[in-house]
Every structure is written in structure tokens, then in C-alpha cells.
Design a protein around this motif. Sequence first.
Motif: not given
Length: 741
Positions: A707-708, A202, A112
Motif C-alpha cells: 500500500i505504502d 484499493g 488505488w
Amino acid sequence: MINRKQICLWVALVLASFRSWAAPPDEGMWLPMLLKQMNEADMQKKGMRLSAEDIYSINKSSLKDAIVQFGGGCTGEIISNQGLLLTNHHCGYSQIQSHSSVENDYLTNGFWAMTREEEKPNPGLTATFIVRMEDVTNQILGDVPPGLAEAERERRVQANIQKVRSQATAGTHYDAIIRPFFYGNEYYMYITETFRDIRMVGAPPETIGKFGGDTDNWMWPRHTGDFSLFRIYAGPDNKPAAYSPDNKPYTPKHHLPISLAGVQQGDFTMVFGFPGRTNEYLPSMAIKEIYEISNPAKIKIRTTKLGILDQDMKADPKVRIQYAAKYASISNYHKKWIGENRGLRKLDAVARKQEQEQKFTQWLNQETGRKNTYGDVLPQFEKNYASLANGITLSRDYFLEAGLGVELINLSQGYVQLAYLLQQNLNSPEAQTQIEKLRSSAPGFFKNYNMPTDKKVFAALLDMYYQDVDRSFHPEIFGTVTQKHKGNWNAYANEVYANSSLTSLQQVNELLSLKPAEMLKRLQRDPAVQLTSSLIENYRIKTLPAYTTLTDQNTLLNRTFLQGLREMMTNKKFYPDANSTLRVSYGQVEGYQPADGVNYAYYTTLEGILEKEDPNVADYKVPAKLKELYQKKDYGSYGVNGTMPVAFIASNHTTGGNSGSPVINADGELIGLNFDRNWEGTMSDIMYDPERVRNISVDARYILFVIDKFAGAGHLVKEMTLVDRKTSTPEKPATKAKAKK
């Protein structure tokens, strides 16, 4: 007087005819520029709230401006106004691998970029947009008279293609691709814009991005977070530019907003991408060849090769990294062909095509003109495919899969070419160019090469080649091996790998540093070059000419056959076979019944990942952080009433090349990322079955969640345009599937 029995028979025949010829619901890969006249009404009837121009327009920004061909073999889509690109994990796999090492293993641990400076460049990777499409059939075929000899026809067509391409792109930075459709009955031009500075942003760890691995590949239910992120960079004018630290993120004409509403049974879905290859209009004889000869041979060869690679990858972490992408690539179509044959058998595809051909024959016999035009098509198909079945197809498949499936042989092709050039002229510019080409490519090859593994593959595959292909198609060197080594292919492998100069980077560099005369002598003595030369020469003389002649004839026959079908069925909407050009397919979210008594729901959740977890099986390992988020039900705004959706299925018609395609809802918003098909539906490249064909997609909410919440890369989510129209939890996920492996 017509009795009741005759009426029932007539109705049955009409219905059978309709089933045979009418395109089933949701079948088709449609040309974007023709949606207005061909599909818009049907799409809106099925729930779409967009117009055809919202999807494809040359006058304003539209959905097409967010879709790219990623790296030449996949699809990607732009999901922010800063050039952020979403595609599959398996599409970006080779880039992830290229940045990985034993010390810095992004395959295992994920990657990432927390700042723009950390985004990693990828030399050679491209992203291509479609600027516009155009029907150029008249320009390409206008001066080609009917009945022209095929070779002359092709010469004129290619000359016209070059002329039209040049005229269309003169004075611009665009390129043009012109492809035949309907076997050359029509031609369409795609004006393209290609960006070459694409950086990796990412990727989740393999335990998410490849969860289920090859075990679950082509299967449903599925729980794979198959996505990765890249970014397109452009020059100061927002146009394509070579890599430079000074380039800026590309500002797209359109980017896809992402819906948080999710999906429900029956929702409209649309897939926009670059499907690779389908053959929906093949005659029964071609399907029989695929089902009985070609697929079984290729499945057998790849089963053997995969077994060897798997054993060595499990024994050595370095080999695992070297062969990860290769294994996945080999395994992908191996499993696909198995499912394809199963689906063709279940559909009774050969018999159904034969029924169609009977109706075609009845139609053409109704008029003398039709009979004169189309009467020879099916008999000639029969003759040609009988010839192919007489050893030609099998010889070709074994050369490509077993011969060139050995890495040393594949590598040796370039050195066979070098030896030829040196023979012609030791100091020719062509020979020097080839030397430099081989020298520059060698480090990349040997970075991902393990000689002991390849030697095992060599012995196994060449033994199969020898045993399974008719002796009349054997290369001359097989006789030498039989005499010298008594048919012991392991002994032959030991000789080749011990004496070749092509089994290590050091040896190759030494070879390419020799003076031309000495280099030629070394190449002529090299056993790998000798073997490869014999294989190529044999294929070039015994197999390729006959195969090319027959397949060229079949292409012409297919063109005529399809022309006849379109003439016969004037009310049917025909879609062209996929050919790696931009297409739209549409359908709806729905489960299916793969077998008697088995029903699959249309979606899966994070709970299913924990149900499949097995720490002792690489395909089913679950990251500790993911388990922690599950236990805490810490799903942020991406979960729905305490559940975390992971994947869903729909009836969109897709194929290879649609990997990474966006799944778009009725309002033009991203709801998922297409990454696979169900195993029961893989025959859709040849024959579509609306009851079983399903495309498999990662739910957009799971992508955002990973992702978060998992990766802590919320800064990427902040770039995106999220549309928050919450929906309720569906009734029942498609879990409990581990037993189906």
C-alpha cells in the motif's frame, strides 16, 4: 494373571481410541459466545493474553465488532476508525472486474483511490456485522417431541424459527439468522446489522494480488499479496443506508490495530471469520462416496472445462477479462477436491472412521436402551449410501457440474420458468415480473459471456454427461440427439447455438419485447430452452426425489449418530460443523513436513518472489516497481533486517468463507490476512490432521508495504493504528519452492 503382552495390547488400544476420538491440538471452529467455558483456558495456555470477553462481548466493544461477513461468501475486518475494510483480493475480485475494461484494466494495473471521491460504489455488495449471539435451542425445539415424523418436526422448527426471529428484531433495523448446529440437536441465533454502501478503495495488480495464480493455489510456499481494500459508508446516524453521495465513512465500535512485530515459530494465532461448510462427523460410508464417486466425477468435469477456458483466454484479451473471475472460481474447488482426495487417502480416512464406528457399536451394545436408540443408525447409513452409489450421486453431480456448467443452459433456466408462467396465463403479473427480471439481468450476463467459448464447453461437457452417467438417468432429449446427430455433440452444439434466441443480448432483448403469445411460441421452439427443460425435468423426476429422500434420512441419522457420540464421550469438547456463522479457530505459527525428506519453514519473503519470477508465465510475472524496491531494499518500516516478509502459515482450522479472515496475535492485533490452505491439508473439511493442516496468510507487513511503498497510497496507512514492537529476522524462509508446482 495379566501378562506383559496383554498390558501392551491394552495400552495400544487406549491410545488408538484416544487418537480416534480426542480433538487434536488446534482443531475446531468454536462459537465465540462459548469461548469462556469451552476454550479460554486452553487459548491462554497456548499464549493468548486476551480474555474471552475481549474477543466476544455484548456489553462492550470487542474483536467481534471489527469482523464482517463480506458479500455473503468471505470475511473482512475493519482496520481504521473510518470504516476501512480489509479482505482478500480474490474476495473483491468480481468488484475489481466489474470496474475494469480493456481501456481501464484494474485487474492488470491495480486500483488505488487517492481521495474519498475516487472510491467506487459496488451495487449489491454488503458487509454484515454480528451484534450478538443467543442459544435458542429451547425456543426452537421445546414443543418438538422426540420421535416426531421428520416432515412434521421440520414444519414446527421452521415455524418456531420465524416466531423467534420476528420477536428478536421487532422495532429494530437488525436481522436475525437462526441456524441448526450438530445436525439440528441445537440452534443458535445471530442478530446481524448489514451495511449496503461498500466502496472499493484499493487493490494491487494481479501480479501481486494473484501472484502464483492457479499454479500456486492451495500450495505452500506462497508469495501472494492476496488483499484488497474497501470502505463501509453509513447514513448520518452511522446506521446502514442505501448508497448516497452524502453518506459518511462508518465509525466502527472496534477496529483492529496492526502489529509490525510479525510472527515467530510457535506464536499464538487466532482466526476470526465465517467458515462456510465442514463435515467433520460424517460416517465412513459418506467419506467413501466422496472419495470414490463424487470428487473424481467433479474433478474430471472441471478439468475439461478449465482446459477450454484457458485456451480461449490466452487467445483473446477480452475473453481473459470476461472469464477471469469465472476461471478462478471454477479452478478453486477443482484443485481443492484433488488435494482433498489425496489427503483422505494419506490419512486412510475411511478405515479410521470404520474403526470409530466399531467402538460406537461396542458402546451401544453395552446397554439395551442405547441399542434401541442407536442400533439402527449404522446399518441404515450402509443401506442409504449403497442406494446413492447406484447412479444417484453421479447423476446429480453431472447435472449440476456438466449440465448447469454450460452457461447457455444455466441462463436458459430463467426462460424455462418464463415459458411455464406464460403457459399458465399469458398476461399474469408473475410472467411480467419474470420478464423484467430477465431483461434487467441480461446486460450483466452478456458483458462476461463469449458464445464461441461456451459452445465448446457445451459440446465437451454434454458428451461426458452422455458417456459417464448410466442410461437410466439420461434425459429424453439425449435419445433425440443420438438419433439425429449420430452422437456428434459438436454438431448438436452448432444447431443449438445457431438457432437459439439466448446467445446474444440483442436477441434476448428482441425476444423479451415480443407480445406474450409470440414470446411463448418462440420459447417453445428454442433448442436451448428445449434442452434445458428436458435436463431439468429428468433431474426432477429421476434423480432429485431419491436423492432428497436419502439425504434427508441421512441428516436425521447424523443427528442421532452425533447425539450418541456426545453421550458416549462426555469429556470431549465437540465443536459444530461450519455453516457460514461467526467462529473462532486458534493455533500457532509452525512449519510442516508435506512428504518424506521435505520440510517447510513457516514464512516466505520477497526474495522468493524473485526466485519464482518467469516473464513468460502469467502466474509468475513481477511488476518492475516491486523489483526496484527489492533491489534497493526499500522496505520502509515494514521490512526486518533487510528482508521483506510476505506470507506465513499456522495450524488454525479454516475452510472456505475464512477467506479474508484476520489472523490475530496474542494481544488482539492483526498480523496477517488468511487467504488459503495448504494442499496437503484440504481434507480438513472432513478430517483434521494436526501434522499437515495449515492456513496460509499474507503477512500484515507486506500488505502495508504494498500500500505504502509500492502503490504510494500512504494516506491509507495513516488511517490505521500501527503497533510497533519490532522482532528479529527468522532464521530461514520457505523459499525454493518452484519445483513443487
